[in-house]
Structures are given as structure tokens and as C-alpha cells.
Design an enzyme around this catalytic site. Structure first.
Site, mmCIF file in Angstrom:
data_model
loop_
_atom_site.group_PDB
_atom_site.id
_atom_site.type_symbol
_atom_site.label_atom_id
_atom_site.label_comp_id
_atom_site.label_asym_id
_atom_site.label_seq_id
_atom_site.Cartn_x
_atom_site.Cartn_y
_atom_site.Cartn_z
ATOM 1 C CG ASN A 89 -0.130 -0.018 2.516
ATOM 2 O OD1 ASN A 89 0.549 0.958 2.824
ATOM 3 N ND2 ASN A 89 -0.176 -1.109 3.266
ATOM 4 C CG ASP A 129 -4.688 -7.067 14.427
ATOM 5 O OD1 ASP A 129 -3.817 -6.321 14.916
ATOM 6 O OD2 ASP A 129 -5.816 -6.671 14.104
HETATM 7 O O1 C5P Z 1 -7.822 -3.270 12.207
HETATM 8 P P1 C5P Z 1 -7.039 -2.214 11.532
HETATM 9 O O2 C5P Z 1 -6.092 -2.730 10.512
HETATM 10 O O3 C5P Z 1 -7.848 -1.083 10.951
HETATM 11 O O4 C5P Z 1 -6.206 -1.565 12.740
HETATM 12 C C1 C5P Z 1 -5.275 -0.559 12.519
HETATM 13 C C2 C5P Z 1 -4.265 -0.555 13.615
HETATM 14 O O5 C5P Z 1 -3.792 -1.886 13.860
HETATM 15 C C3 C5P Z 1 -3.039 0.240 13.267
HETATM 16 O O6 C5P Z 1 -2.505 0.775 14.463
HETATM 17 C C4 C5P Z 1 -2.115 -0.793 12.615
HETATM 18 O O7 C5P Z 1 -0.753 -0.425 12.739
HETATM 19 C C5 C5P Z 1 -2.430 -2.028 13.448
HETATM 20 N N1 C5P Z 1 -2.355 -3.298 12.716
HETATM 21 C C6 C5P Z 1 -1.422 -4.253 13.068
HETATM 22 N N2 C5P Z 1 -1.390 -5.465 12.425
HETATM 23 C C7 C5P Z 1 -2.282 -5.750 11.452
HETATM 24 C C8 C5P Z 1 -3.233 -4.797 11.090
HETATM 25 C C9 C5P Z 1 -3.250 -3.585 11.723
HETATM 26 O O8 C5P Z 1 -0.591 -3.990 13.931
HETATM 27 N N3 C5P Z 1 -2.223 -6.912 10.839
#
Ligand code: C5P
Length: 403
Positions: free
Chosen positions: A215, A312
């Protein structure tokens, strides 16, 4: 580009710049410009040697409010040798020659700069520049040791080619290092004692030997947050996706490619950290790799790529969070910002969440400004106006420290 260094919240601070006789003297003009842009007042003293390379007028033209060139200037400036020590927040000597280091180490006060240095009890920084043989000379080594023991901070010198054609240690440190060290000298130290982990940038999920899923995240927001924490005295570890922001030498930077690598790096560092701020735009999905080689077009007219989920990272770190740790997450959204932020704050066990719309002009990916909605664990929410990312970074730490 060093946009992550463009802090302008130092209004009312003052740096006294000492400039000595070295070919690197001209670089101090850029340093003056950078400090002025940060809102810092700058006064300057040029040694006799410096005036062989550069004139006081140049500093005045670029916004220095006072320039000293002589030991005994005029009748109405009788105490110029004491004034910086009474009024400036830090003294930065750039370039610092072997001679001025010797004068400072031995308390000589026979020129204006040495005299001002002797009368200056605040934070002193020196950025040496000289021939490697002069830097290595036992006298210089002794002088530097004495100054370091007395709390004088050294920025550089670096190894490299020096003006006379020699190669070795003696090249002045890059301006961003000197600039950042000066900012840190006048910044509040309200994050001292914290170890902050920051993730930033995109991740790259490989599909074949040449293609990846990613991205457009620039990592600027995270770089600003890391610099703000460093300026305020925190120990900083950055886990960076494939972007290249400059950081001071004592910031530990772990470079990663994929989300899995970012996950592994965070797992190893998080237990020893007090605070985490996760700004990375982590790919939620990764393509199931085609194989080690390059996928060939040949007769293929269509391509099907299958995806698997990534861990995540923030959610896992949140589930491990101890009572003595605090965690900040980001939420890049296109709609329902407040509800999504609330959901993420709870699901990921965060103390603070910063939500930003990525479909507005002047916000989100690749922008130097951002518009954010801030929500904390206690239910307090704020909407901040569109601001430079450096300013948002500073406010995020203010918010966490105050609440
Ligand atoms: O759930 P979402 O992706 O929208 O959440 C965003 C937050 O979670 C951000 O702080 C991003 O850095 C973190 N994130 C993460 N690992 C992922 C997805 C998101 O640490 N796989």
C-alpha cells in the site's frame, strides 16, 4: 526529504551558535535556517578563524538576532561575553575545531566564543570537524574526554573524506544529526525513562520473485511520532517497513518486509517496552506465493491470486499488555470513523486510538498533514484540526502523558 524533522513548537527557546574556522563553517548557515524554521531564536558568535570563511552579515540576513565577531565589541555591549549564558537554552558549536575544543577543555577565555562557553552553564553541544590526524592527536583525545566528562555532548565527527583529501574520522556530522541534537537539548524531557516501540510504513507481501502486495503508506506519521518521543527523552525502537526515514544513531531501527517479519520483531521487543505506538499500514492479507521464481505471462490471459490472513500485530501486543505498559493504535478509515475507532480501541485493548479519514484531501497516506479523531480508554474524545504530522505527533504524546 526530512519532513519528520519539521517541528515548529519551540517558540521562546534560544540556541547560541558558535562558529569556528573550518571549511565546514558555511554549513552553519543552513543550521541557523533550520532552527529558525523550528521557531527557535538564534544568536551567533564567529571566531576570528570563522570570519576568514564566512561573514556575520550572512547570519544576520538569515535571521540571527545578534551576532558577535569581536571580544570587545562596543560600549553598549559590555557584557556580551556573559549574555548567552544568561539567556540561551543551549549552546551549539559548529564546526568545533581542535582549537576551540582545547580552549573549552582548559577554560581559556581569550576570545569571545571561548569566553561565552566558559560563562555558559547550560547544555553544550559540539560538532567537531578537523583533519583525522588532529582528531587522533593525544591532546585532542584528552580534551574531548575532559569535555565529555563534564557533560558536553559530541555530535560526530564521522568517518569519510575530509577537505584536505585525507580519509578518516574528522568529517563533520550530517546537519540533520546536529539539528536534531540541538532540538533535543531545548525540548522538554517528559518522556525520559520510557522505552517506546513504534511501527511504521507499509508491509510488502511477496507473491513471486518480483511482485508483491502493498500500500502507499509513506511512514511519515510514525517517523514524526518516533522523533517527537526521542526529542522528549525517550529511548526509541522503530520497526520499519520498506521506507527510509533518517533517525539519530541512538534510535534502534529494525527493518522488515512482510507483516510476519514485523510481527516477529514486535514480539521480541515489546516485553521490554513501556509504550507502543502502532502506525504501520500492515497488510491484513498476503497472497499465497506463486513460488520462488518469476511468474511468466506466456499465454496466460488471466491471473488468479489467492490470499491468506496476516497476524494482527497490534491486537496480539494488546493481549499481552501489562499494567505498566501503554498502547496507541491508529485506524485508517473511509467511513464511520468514530464507531470504528471505538470498536478497535476495545478489541485491541488500547489506551488511545488515533483515527484518520484516508479519503479527505490533506489527510492519510502520503500527505504531510493529517486530520484526526482521538479517543482514549476513559471515553474522552477530541477532533483535531488539519495539522502537520509533526504537530499531531507532539500532541499525541501530550495527550498520553496528561491523561
Ligand atoms: O484493524 P485495523 O487494521 O484497521 O487496525 C489498525 C491498527 O492496527 C493500526 O494501528 C495498525 O498499525 C495495526 N495493525 C497491526 N497489524 C495488522 C493490522 C493492523 O498492527 N495486521
Amino acid at each position: 526529504m526530512n519532513e519528520h524533522l519539521n517541528f515548529d513548537c519551540f517558540l521562546g527557546k534560544r540556541i547560541h551558535l558558535g562558529v569556528c574556522g573550518s571549511i565546514a563553517a558555511y554549513k552553519s548557515l543552513d543550521l541557523l535556517r533550520m532552527y529558525r524554521k523550528a521557531g527557535i531564536e538564534v544568536s551567533v558568535t564567529l571566531t576570528d578563524g570563522a570570519q576568514e570563511f564566512i561573514r556575520g552579515l550572512s547570519f544576520e540576513a538569515l535571521g540571527a538576532f545578534k551576532v558577535w565577531e569581536r571580544m570587545f565589541p562596543t560600549m553598549d555591549d559590555t557584557f556580551g561575553h556573559l549574555e548567552p549564558g544568561q539567556a540561551a537554552d543551549a549552546m551549539v558549536v559548529v564546526p568545533a575545531t581542535a582549537s576551540v575544543l582545547a580552549r573549552m577543555a582548559h577554560g581559556l577565555a581569550d576570545d569571545m566564543l571561548s569566553c561565552q562557553a566558559l560563562a555558559f552553564s547550560g547544555r553544550k553541544l559540539v560538532a567537531p570537524a578537523m583533519n583525522p590526524a588532529m582528531w587522533d592527536a593525544p591532546a585532542t583525545r584528552d580534551n574531548c574526554r575532559v569535555l565529555a566528562e563534564r557533560g558536553v555532548e559530541f555530535v560526530g565527527p564521522d568517518c569519510g573524506d575530509v577537505a584536505c583529501g585525507d580519509h578518516g574520522k574528522g568529517r563533520m556530522a550530517p546537519l540533520e544529526s546536529i539539528y536534531a541534537a540541538g532540538l533535543r537539548a531545548v525540548a522538554p524531557k517528559d518522556m525520559a525513562g520510557r522505552h517506546v516501540l513504534i511501527t511504521l510504513g507499509p508491509t510488502r507481501e511477496k507473491w513471486d520473485a518480483v511482485r508483491f502486495w502493498s500500500n502507499p503508506s509513506s511512514g511519515l506519521m510514525g517517523a514524526c511520532i518516533a522523533m517527537a518521543a526521542w526529542l522528549r527523552g525517550a529511548k526509541v525502537t522503530v520497526v520499519s517497513g520498506p521506507v527510509n526515514w533518517w533517525f539519530p544513531d541512538d534510535v534502534s531501527v529494525i527493518k522488515v518486509g512482510s507483516a510476519q517479519e514485523m510481527f516477529d520483531a514486535c514480539m521480541s521487543v515489546w516485553p521490554e517496552c513501556s509504550t507502543g505506538c502502532f502506525t504501520a499500514a500492515v497488510a491484513d492479507f498476503k497472497p499465497i506465493p506463486h513460488g520462488a521464481g518469476k511468474f511468466k505471462k506466456d499465454g496466460n490471459v488471466s491471473l488468479k491470486v489467492e490470499f491468506d490472513t496476516n497476524p494482527d500485530i497490534l491486537k496480539t501486543v494488546g493481549s499481552m499488555k501489562r499494567d505498566d505498559q501503554q498502547l496507541i493504535g491508529f485506524a485508517a478509515e473511509t467511513s464511520n470513523i468514530q464507531e470504528s475507532a471505538q470498536g478497535k480501541l476495545e478489541r485491541k485493548n488500547l489506551d488511545l486510538i488515533i483515527a484518520n479519514p484516508i479519503n479527505l484531501p490533506g489527510a492519510g497516506f502520503e500527505s504531510s498533514t493529517n486530520s484526526v479523531y482521538v479517543l482514549d480508554r476513559a471515553g474522552r474524545s477530541e477532533e483535531w484540526p488539519n495539522l502537520p504530522k509533526t504537530e499531531i505527533a507532539w500532541r499525541i504524546w501530550d495527550h498520553l502523558l496528561l491523561n
